[in-house]
Design an enzyme around this catalytic site. Sequence first.
Site, PDB file in Angstrom:
ATOM      1  N   GLY A 114      -9.241   1.310   5.602  1.00  0.00           N
ATOM      2  CA  GLY A 114      -8.193   2.308   5.470  1.00  0.00           C
ATOM      3  C   GLY A 114      -6.788   1.756   5.416  1.00  0.00           C
ATOM      4  CG  LEU A 115      -5.415  -1.373   6.961  1.00  0.00           C
ATOM      5  CD1 LEU A 115      -5.632  -2.775   7.539  1.00  0.00           C
ATOM      6  CD2 LEU A 115      -4.190  -0.723   7.596  1.00  0.00           C
ATOM      7  CB  SER A 118      -9.476  -1.013  -3.549  1.00  0.00           C
ATOM      8  OG  SER A 118     -10.654  -1.445  -2.915  1.00  0.00           O
ATOM      9  CB  ALA A 120      -2.974  -3.716  -2.088  1.00  0.00           C
ATOM     10  CG  ASP A 162      -3.991   4.718  -0.145  1.00  0.00           C
ATOM     11  OD1 ASP A 162      -3.547   5.603   0.615  1.00  0.00           O
ATOM     12  OD2 ASP A 162      -5.063   4.124   0.054  1.00  0.00           O
TER      13      ASP A 162
END
Length: 335
Positions: A114-115, A118, A120, A162
């Site tokens: 959850g950061l 993908s 990024a 995101d």
Amino acid sequence: MIETYGYARAGLLGNPSDGYFGKTLSFAMSNFRARVLIYPSARLEVKPSKVDLPVFENLEDLYRITRWRGYYGGIRIIQAAIVRFIDYCREQGIGLDDRNFTLEYESNIPQRLGLGGSSAIITAALRALWRYYAIDVPLPVQANLALETETRELLMPAGLQDRVIQAYQGLVFMDFSRDVMEKQGYGNYERMDPALLPNLYVAYRTLLSEGTEVFHSNIRERWRHGDPEIVEAMRTWAGYAEEGRACLLGRDFKHLDYLMNANFDLRARIYQIDQGNLQLVHTARSVGATSKFTGSGGAIVGTYRDEAMFARLVEVMKAIGVAVIKPKIVLPAAP
């Protein structure tokens, strides 16, 4: 040689309403990043990163690494980004020079926690391609293309949060209201001063990899069918983000703390949260810190009062195999 980056992100408030015409408040941090290099070459080549190579020391090494990063490497993500880039250029009538390239990538963002790992990689790859071919793409469109890489090409469920924060960087309040989205094709994105933020931490577990595809199952279908519980939850999360924006501007950190916890508590009522994720959230709260998911589970973000509380937080989290960091907010990207 062109070098570009995409950074890890944390949803501060409002998630997961971004994929449901909601509102969110998010920040990008430089503690973790994806890095892409692109340079001219005779043939077009995408070089695999170390995580793409199916070479392991032994069975235990294979098991540990697979549990950490999942079953997919970054090559398919890079290829999908290139395909979406080509389609975008064709849609816009942009001719591409016949110049081959080699693209290399690496990422130290913990995967499936959850950061935004993908997205990024996709963001960094698209930035490299735009610079390589000298194409100017507005930030809102950059975010849309990153999202479409996942939803159209990879058929993965995802929202804009995101991709917007990774395109804009810094701290951003996002309004994805239906009328706004339908009118202009993207949301209204307001950059905010990161100096408004209180003491923040991010904590992540190293072997908890549920994955967004699993986490979001069922909810979207219920929302599409107008399930009152889900519709109201998305409206409430959007309200939390809007209130959070007002709290930052008014320096009302007490109410912000309430909103952080409430954001997760509502999630726990709507979604099935496994015991590992519940332990992560409640262990942080046991020392007085607030806590909520950064994304779809496996990592949390919250506030802490002072350095003494942060030290206690690090201590209790270490006992359950969780790392704690202070996020370094990335400077906003150029318009």
